[in-house]
Design a protein around this motif. Structure first.
Motif, PDB file in Angstrom:
ATOM      1  N   ASP A 128       0.862  -1.100   0.004  1.00 19.38           N
ATOM      2  CA  ASP A 128      -0.064  -0.037   0.064  1.00 19.38           C
ATOM      3  C   ASP A 128       0.914   1.224   0.008  1.00 19.38           C
ATOM      4  OD1 ASP A 128      -2.460  -1.614   0.063  1.00 19.38           O
ATOM      5  OD2 ASP A 128      -2.239  -1.694   2.402  1.00 19.38           O
ATOM      6  N   ILE A 129       2.182   1.201   0.738  1.00 16.46           N
ATOM      7  CA  ILE A 129       2.764   2.411   0.633  1.00 16.46           C
ATOM      8  C   ILE A 129       4.045   2.474  -0.232  1.00 16.46           C
ATOM      9  CG2 ILE A 129       1.877   2.725   3.035  1.00 16.46           C
ATOM     10  CD1 ILE A 129       4.560   1.758   4.261  1.00 16.46           C
ATOM     11  N   MET A 130       4.210   1.266  -0.806  1.00 16.24           N
ATOM     12  CA  MET A 130       5.713   1.075  -1.618  1.00 16.24           C
ATOM     13  C   MET A 130       5.578   2.125  -2.945  1.00 16.24           C
ATOM     14  SD  MET A 130       5.485  -2.525  -3.235  1.00 16.24           S
ATOM     15  CE  MET A 130       4.118  -2.860  -4.533  1.00 16.24           C
ATOM     16  N   SER A 131       6.845   2.504  -3.236  1.00 15.70           N
ATOM     17  CA  SER A 131       6.872   3.045  -4.153  1.00 15.70           C
ATOM     18  C   SER A 131       7.163   2.086  -5.737  1.00 15.70           C
ATOM     19  CB  SER A 131       8.197   4.061  -4.524  1.00 15.70           C
ATOM     20  OG  SER A 131       8.275   5.193  -3.674  1.00 15.70           O
ATOM     21  N   ILE A 147       3.270  -2.159   8.826  1.00 17.15           N
ATOM     22  CA  ILE A 147       4.004  -0.915   8.951  1.00 17.15           C
ATOM     23  C   ILE A 147       4.808  -1.159   9.929  1.00 17.15           C
ATOM     24  CG2 ILE A 147       3.957   1.390   9.826  1.00 17.15           C
ATOM     25  CD1 ILE A 147       1.462   2.070   7.960  1.00 17.15           C
ATOM     26  N   GLU A 148       4.336  -1.924  11.071  1.00 16.35           N
ATOM     27  CA  GLU A 148       5.369  -2.046  12.171  1.00 16.35           C
ATOM     28  C   GLU A 148       6.477  -3.030  12.099  1.00 16.35           C
ATOM     29  OE1 GLU A 148       2.069  -2.879  12.184  1.00 16.35           O
ATOM     30  OE2 GLU A 148       1.082  -1.419  13.278  1.00 16.35           O
ATOM     31  N   LEU A 161       7.061   7.393   6.785  1.00 19.06           N
ATOM     32  CA  LEU A 161       6.549   8.522   7.477  1.00 19.06           C
ATOM     33  C   LEU A 161       5.302   9.179   6.941  1.00 19.06           C
ATOM     34  CD1 LEU A 161       9.836  10.395   8.065  1.00 19.06           C
ATOM     35  CD2 LEU A 161       8.373   9.202   9.685  1.00 19.06           C
ATOM     36  N   LYS A 162       5.077   9.300   5.661  1.00 23.23           N
ATOM     37  CA  LYS A 162       3.824   9.594   4.962  1.00 23.23           C
ATOM     38  C   LYS A 162       2.719   8.633   5.485  1.00 23.23           C
ATOM     39  CE  LYS A 162       6.058  11.319   0.794  1.00 23.23           C
ATOM     40  NZ  LYS A 162       6.262  11.001  -0.638  1.00 23.23           N
ATOM     41  N   ALA A 163       2.894   7.321   5.316  1.00 22.70           N
ATOM     42  CA  ALA A 163       1.991   6.386   6.079  1.00 22.70           C
ATOM     43  C   ALA A 163       1.473   6.492   7.328  1.00 22.70           C
ATOM     44  CB  ALA A 163       2.467   4.909   5.661  1.00 22.70           C
ATOM     45  N   LEU A 164       2.384   6.869   8.294  1.00 24.54           N
ATOM     46  CA  LEU A 164       2.106   7.081   9.552  1.00 24.54           C
ATOM     47  C   LEU A 164       1.416   8.511   9.807  1.00 24.54           C
ATOM     48  CD1 LEU A 164       5.625   6.158  11.110  1.00 24.54           C
ATOM     49  CD2 LEU A 164       3.562   4.703  11.173  1.00 24.54           C
ATOM     50  N   LEU A 165       1.558   9.502   8.901  1.00 23.07           N
ATOM     51  CA  LEU A 165       0.643  10.579   9.007  1.00 23.07           C
ATOM     52  C   LEU A 165      -0.852  10.236   8.513  1.00 23.07           C
ATOM     53  CD1 LEU A 165       3.370  13.240   7.802  1.00 23.07           C
ATOM     54  CD2 LEU A 165       2.717  12.895   9.950  1.00 23.07           C
TER      55      LEU A 165
END
Length: 147
Positions: A5-8, A110-111, A143-147
């Motif tokens: 979900d967060i990978m480039s 994420i963890e 960091l973007k995902a954690l926001l």
């Protein structure tokens, strides 16, 4: 959220046969700190980082030695010296890259990603599925995902 979900997915890569100069130029032009190295089958075979490039230009210290009965006896291991020398003269990515790459699967949470980055002291994690490079998760992505 998972790695997928967060990978480039727009990944800059190089081949093992690329020159070190090409890799350095890509990093500078794209403002990235590491590039996955893939073979012609899209298999992840290594990673080359700013640290590898900077390490190529550090001072090399030969191992200590003493002369004894007309011969030379090394007081330190020669292995590290020859490894540093090999990297110093490297012209191709395959001679400078790290081939022990820390990766995560697309389902990693994420963890797990944050823990792996912290414990392994890495700034980016290639996302690999069935040996193929699918994407990359950087600290910025995390960091973007954690926001």
């Amino acid at each position: 959220m998972r790695a997928k979900d967060i990978m480039s997915t727009d990944i800059v890569t190089v081949s093992p046969e690329s020159t070190v100069e090409e890799a350095a130029k890509l990093m500078a032009d794209r403002e990235i700190s590491g590039i996955p190295v893939i073979n012609s089958q899209n298999d992840l075979v290594g990673i080359i980082t700013e640290g590898d490039l900077l390490g190529k230009h550090k001072r090399i210290s030969p191992p200590g030695y003493i002369e004894f009965l007309g011969g030379i006896v090394f007081t330190e291991s020669q292995d590290e010296f020859f490894e540093q020398l090999r990297k110093y003269v490297a012209t191709q990515v395959k001679d400078l890259m790290s081939d022990q790459v820390v990766t995560v699967g697309p389902e990693a949470g994420i963890e797990e990603i944050a823990t792996t980055m912290d414990q392994k002291n890495v700034k980016r994690l290639p996302v690999v599925g069935e040996g193929k490079l699918l994407g990359i998760v950087s600290r910025a992505d995390l960091l973007k995902a954690l926001l």
